[in-house]
Each structure stands twice: as C-alpha cells, then as structure tokens.
Write a protein that holds these residues in place. Sequence first.
Motif, short mmCIF file in Angstrom:
data_model
loop_
_atom_site.label_atom_id
_atom_site.label_comp_id
_atom_site.label_asym_id
_atom_site.label_seq_id
_atom_site.Cartn_x
_atom_site.Cartn_y
_atom_site.Cartn_z
N GLU A 53 0.85 -1.19 0.00
CA GLU A 53 0.00 0.00 0.00
C GLU A 53 0.88 1.24 0.00
O GLU A 53 1.96 1.26 0.60
N THR A 54 0.42 2.27 -0.69
CA THR A 54 1.09 3.58 -0.69
C THR A 54 0.14 4.59 -0.07
O THR A 54 -1.03 4.68 -0.46
N VAL A 55 0.63 5.32 0.94
CA VAL A 55 -0.20 6.29 1.67
C VAL A 55 0.56 7.59 1.84
O VAL A 55 1.76 7.66 1.60
N LEU A 56 -0.14 8.64 2.23
CA LEU A 56 0.50 9.88 2.64
C LEU A 56 0.62 9.86 4.15
O LEU A 56 -0.39 9.84 4.87
N LEU A 57 1.84 9.83 4.65
CA LEU A 57 2.04 9.74 6.09
C LEU A 57 1.47 10.97 6.81
O LEU A 57 1.11 10.88 7.99
N SER A 58 1.36 12.08 6.11
CA SER A 58 0.79 13.29 6.71
C SER A 58 -0.70 13.15 6.97
O SER A 58 -1.30 13.99 7.65
N GLU A 59 -1.30 12.06 6.45
CA GLU A 59 -2.73 11.83 6.65
C GLU A 59 -3.02 10.45 7.24
O GLU A 59 -4.16 10.12 7.56
N PHE A 60 -1.98 9.66 7.41
CA PHE A 60 -2.11 8.24 7.77
C PHE A 60 -1.99 8.07 9.29
O PHE A 60 -1.05 8.60 9.90
N ASN A 61 -2.93 7.34 9.89
CA ASN A 61 -2.92 7.19 11.35
C ASN A 61 -2.92 5.73 11.81
O ASN A 61 -3.29 5.45 12.94
N ARG A 62 -2.47 4.82 10.96
CA ARG A 62 -2.53 3.40 11.31
C ARG A 62 -1.11 2.82 11.41
O ARG A 62 -0.68 1.98 10.61
N GLY A 63 -0.39 3.29 12.39
CA GLY A 63 0.97 2.82 12.61
C GLY A 63 1.56 3.54 13.80
O GLY A 63 0.94 4.44 14.38
N LYS A 64 2.78 3.16 14.20
CA LYS A 64 3.40 3.80 15.35
C LYS A 64 4.91 3.80 15.23
O LYS A 64 5.49 2.99 14.48
N LEU A 65 5.53 4.70 15.96
CA LEU A 65 6.99 4.72 16.05
C LEU A 65 7.45 3.48 16.79
O LEU A 65 6.77 2.99 17.71
N VAL A 66 8.63 2.95 16.43
CA VAL A 66 9.17 1.81 17.15
C VAL A 66 9.50 2.25 18.57
O VAL A 66 9.72 3.42 18.86
N TRP A 67 9.56 1.28 19.49
CA TRP A 67 9.62 1.57 20.92
C TRP A 67 10.75 2.52 21.31
O TRP A 67 10.55 3.48 22.07
N LYS A 68 11.95 2.28 20.81
CA LYS A 68 13.09 3.09 21.25
C LYS A 68 13.03 4.52 20.75
O LYS A 68 13.79 5.37 21.21
N VAL A 69 12.12 4.79 19.85
CA VAL A 69 11.89 6.16 19.39
C VAL A 69 10.61 6.70 20.01
O VAL A 69 10.52 7.88 20.38
N ASP A 70 9.63 5.84 20.14
CA ASP A 70 8.34 6.22 20.72
C ASP A 70 8.49 6.76 22.13
O ASP A 70 7.91 7.80 22.48
N TRP A 71 9.25 6.08 22.98
CA TRP A 71 9.37 6.46 24.39
C TRP A 71 9.99 7.86 24.55
O TRP A 71 9.40 8.74 25.18
N PRO A 72 11.16 8.12 23.96
CA PRO A 72 11.72 9.48 24.09
C PRO A 72 10.87 10.55 23.41
O PRO A 72 10.85 11.70 23.85
N MET A 73 10.16 10.19 22.33
CA MET A 73 9.26 11.16 21.72
C MET A 73 8.22 11.61 22.73
O MET A 73 7.91 12.81 22.87
N ARG A 74 7.68 10.68 23.51
CA ARG A 74 6.66 11.01 24.50
C ARG A 74 7.24 11.83 25.65
O ARG A 74 6.56 12.69 26.21
N TRP A 75 8.48 11.55 26.03
CA TRP A 75 9.11 12.37 27.06
C TRP A 75 9.08 13.85 26.65
O TRP A 75 8.74 14.72 27.43
N ALA A 76 9.47 14.08 25.40
CA ALA A 76 9.53 15.46 24.91
C ALA A 76 8.12 16.04 24.75
O ALA A 76 7.86 17.18 25.13
N TYR A 77 7.21 15.24 24.19
CA TYR A 77 5.85 15.73 23.92
C TYR A 77 5.13 16.10 25.22
O TYR A 77 4.46 17.14 25.29
N GLU A 78 5.28 15.26 26.26
CA GLU A 78 4.56 15.48 27.52
C GLU A 78 5.36 16.33 28.51
O GLU A 78 4.81 16.77 29.52
N GLY A 79 6.64 16.55 28.24
CA GLY A 79 7.46 17.31 29.18
C GLY A 79 7.69 16.55 30.48
O GLY A 79 7.63 17.12 31.58
#
Length: 581
Positions: A253-279
């Motif tokens: 499948e080819t999608v526009l990631l700017s509109e796509f909401n069916r996926g997630k960052l891998v764990w080692k990126v997801d966790w620090p992203m949330r640290w920054a997002y939530e402060g």
Amino acid sequence: MPIVAQSTETTDWVSRFADEVIEESERRAPGKPVVVASGLSPSGPIHLGNLREVMTPHLVADEIRRRGHEVRHLISWDDYDRYRKVPNGVDGVDAGWAEHIGKPLTSVPAPAGSAYPNWAEHFKAAMVASLAELGVEFDGISQTAQYTSGVYREQILHAMKHRGDIDAILEQYRTKKAPAKKQQSQKPVDDAELEAEAGSGAAEEDDGSSGSAGYFPYKPFCARCGKDLTTVTAYDDDTTELTYVCTEDGFTETVLLSEFNRGKLVWKVDWPMRWAYEGVIFEPSGVDHSSPGSSFQVGGQIVGIFGGERPIGPMYAFVGISGMAKMSSSKGGVPTPGDALQIMEPQLLRWLYARRRPNQSFKIAFDQEIQRLYDEWDKLDGKVADGSALPADLAAHSRAVRTAAGELPRTPRPMPYRTLASVADITAGDEDQSLRILSELDPANPLSTLDEVRPRLDKAEAWINTHVPADQRTIVRDEPDTELLKSLDEASQQSLRLLRDGLADHWSLDGLSHLVYGVPKVQAGFSADATAKELPPEIKTAQRTFFALLYHLLVGRDTGPRLPTLLLAVGQDRVRRLLGE
C-alpha cells in the motif's frame, strides 16, 4: 487544601526525589505543572512488579502535591503495542488467539466472557480498579487514541525526517556484544524492546525498518491483516508518500504519512518522543534499563532530536512473591495488585512500596509471612500513635495511610490479622460465631458488629480461603479422642485438669494466653507469673509438649491457630468435653 509534609518526612527517599523533581521542573518548565510518568502495557494481567512502575512516581507526585504544587501523574497505556504472544493461564483464552499476534492490543478480542470491548481494555480495567483502591491519582493516556487520532503526526514526520540521526544513535549499540546474562525486567516492552535489549545484530530490524530503502523508525499496521509485519520500502520527505509491504500476506500500500494514522513509532523512538511531547520530568525504569543499549539509555540521546531531555529516572529493583519465582506477565498465575488487595488492606500494600528505596528489592507475601508483615505494620502503627516511630518509618507510614487528598479508608478497630485469620478458619466464615469469638477477645470492650473489624476481617478470610491449603485448614473435632485421653499419664492428665479449672476465670485472649503458658510452670513448681529469666530451659520443652497435646485433642494435629484464639473459638463447654471432662 494540600496536606503539608511533616518535617520528619524530609529524611526518606520520596522527599529527596521530590526536592530534585521540583528543582528540575522549575528549570525546564517554570510555572507549569510538574509531570511524572509511568507506562503500562495491558498485554496480559498487570502484575505486582509493574505496580512499582506506578507507585514510585505516585509517591513522589503525592509528596509534591502535599507541598502545594500542581502535578500530573501520567500513565501511558501502551495499548497500541503489538500483541506478542498468547499468555498462559488466562481464563477464556485458547491457542486460537495466536491468529491475532502482530495486531495492536486494542484490535485483539477480549478473553471469552469479558464485558470489555478488546484485550487491552479487559486487562486495563482490573488495574484501574486496583489503583483507585490504592488512592493513586493519575491521568490515563491511551496510545491507541493518541496515534489513531493523529496527535503525534508532527512527531512522526519529524522522526522520519531525522531517521538518519536516529539510525546513527542506534548504530552505536547494534554492534555491542550481548550481555552474559539478561537482567530481570519489569518494564512493559514490545518485540522491538525484547530483541534490541540483547544488543545483537539480529535486533537491527526491530529498531525499525531497515532494508534497501534505508532505515525507518515507523511501523505501519497492514490494511489487510491488521498486523505490524510490515516493511517500509519507500518514503518521500517532501510529499510524505510512504509505501510498505506486508510480509504476512504480500499486501502493499502507498499512503500519505501526513494523513495516515494506522501505525506507530518503534519503541526506542516512541518512548523518548513522549518524554519530549509530555514534558516528563520524572519516570522510573526497571533494572534492565541501566545497561548500555537499553531503551532508557538510548532514549536519553534520541530525546534531543525531539527537543526534549531525558527524565530523572531512578532504577527500580525486582519485586518478588513469597514462594514464587520471578514474575512475568506472559506466564499464568502471576499475582496482580487486585490479587494482593483481596488479602491485604491498601495501607499495607502502599507501605511495602513506600518503605523501600526504588533500588531495593522486596517480596510481597501470599503465604504465612503475611501474618508477620501485619504484625510488623501494627507495631509501627502503635509507635506512630505513641510518638516513638523513627523519622523514616513515620514517613513511610504517613505515605501508606494517606495521600494529599486525605486519609484512605481503614478498619475502625484493627485486630491482629493472624487472630482474624484464625477465627475465619475455625468458623468457616460464620458471622455469628465470628462475632461471638471476637467479642470474647476483650470482654471489657466487646465488638458490637463485625463492621468494626472490616475490611481487615474480609481480607483475612479471603487469605484463608484462597491461599491456605486444605490440609492446613483447621477442623475442630466433633467427639473427644477417647483413646488418646485413656493413654495419658498422670502428669498429662493433671495438665488438662489445671487448664479446665482455669478456663472460667481466664476466658479472654490475654487470660487464656496466661493460662496455657502458665500450666507447665505451675506443674513444675513455679508461679504462673514467672518470667523466662526465672525459669529453667526445660519449661519451654514442657510448654511445647503441652501445646501439642492440646492441638491433638482439639483439632487432631500437632499445630494449629494460636491456642488462646482456638480455645475461644471452640467455646468453654466444647473445650471441656474434648479435653475429657
């Protein structure tokens, strides 16, 4: 109105972390609420090891609230993680659930018979109920809701744009040799975490999609099968056009990631992203996160890509269970906070987590040790009441019995747990019998209702019914053991006469304690009031022999509940009959 911390509480680990967190929050985000965080994966029963992930920041957050500061305790429900495997020993689940491996936890059906819409909500609900009973105030965040609503869209696009920088950080650890022995883990993890923590080359693919198209820190869920068994094969930074292929069924499948909401960052990126997002200022991690290449260590570098800083992160140690091996939520029969709260009051469970520093391991008792723990707790309660408790003990007690919102509900008249357990055992839960026996423990101040000893009585009864083997339960004889009575020598018969003759005048818990210990003393020519220092060592042997005789005549075993409690439970008339009157 916040409860101001007592000065005696400044000596404990909670206050020291609170000092540090407040100072750090004022440096990073002056004027904003202090943010502490926990992460829980509802991939199965959430066990008592996971509870430390919550209680550590809860206690610190509560201390900060007591000081009048605004604080948010976030619990991230990692319910958008992949379903890794079918856990053992879960009712309503069979091997058929394996077909859902690779789907988000919120897309997996709940166990058969559940009232909840999916797997994640089923296991989340039990933990939410336990946290409410424990007085834990938190803001829950569903990662399914965050990702599928597009909340993290800018962070995902930012991670994809800076995938080269992320890959360079991860590359520093991919070539390291695996540690000789994997440490015990209690932090929620996904497959990427499990593989990457080993530090082997095989982990590279699980840090994100790596292939001829390069490295990508994002995993789409397949539109056809719903699983994350996908590889990104192409991505355009300018248009955000992303192409993936599913290795499960070959779907592409080819999608526009700017509109796509069916996926997630891998764990080692997801966790620090949330640290920054939530402060996030404060978040603990398990012992496995102290090693090079662990998510907490790597996240400390990756978080800078998102413009944040790594939280203050105390390492917390293993929580064990008396008589059980290491806890793992992938195995059946692992005790949960709900299991613990069936047999112990919230104050006791809070105290177990509050009195030990996070890096100290401890055990939670489901066996006979729970009676000793309750004795220790009641002794501390007494010291607090009379002002003799040490500062650190006073602090742990205060954190156990109350939060910034006020006192936790407690048993109005907390009788000894072992006594209540014995009564529940002997009476098999008969309320009239229980009230009679418990009222006779202190005739000068009898109970008017069992509500005075609840909920502790209910907890003790639950422990007897669920954790004491049937062959250890107490069954009082219906008829005297005439053969044993006939075989007794004169000294043994005299001991029984002395006991029977003293029952009426000693019919209370303290009185019967004095009587049963005093009979062997009197037989040996000493006063019933003689202290251990005044007696020869042979008296202890005589007491043990006398006790064993009483147990055999009353319950047909060498041991049983404490004799004063047992005698009260059996009743004077029946005791006299069973002892040969």
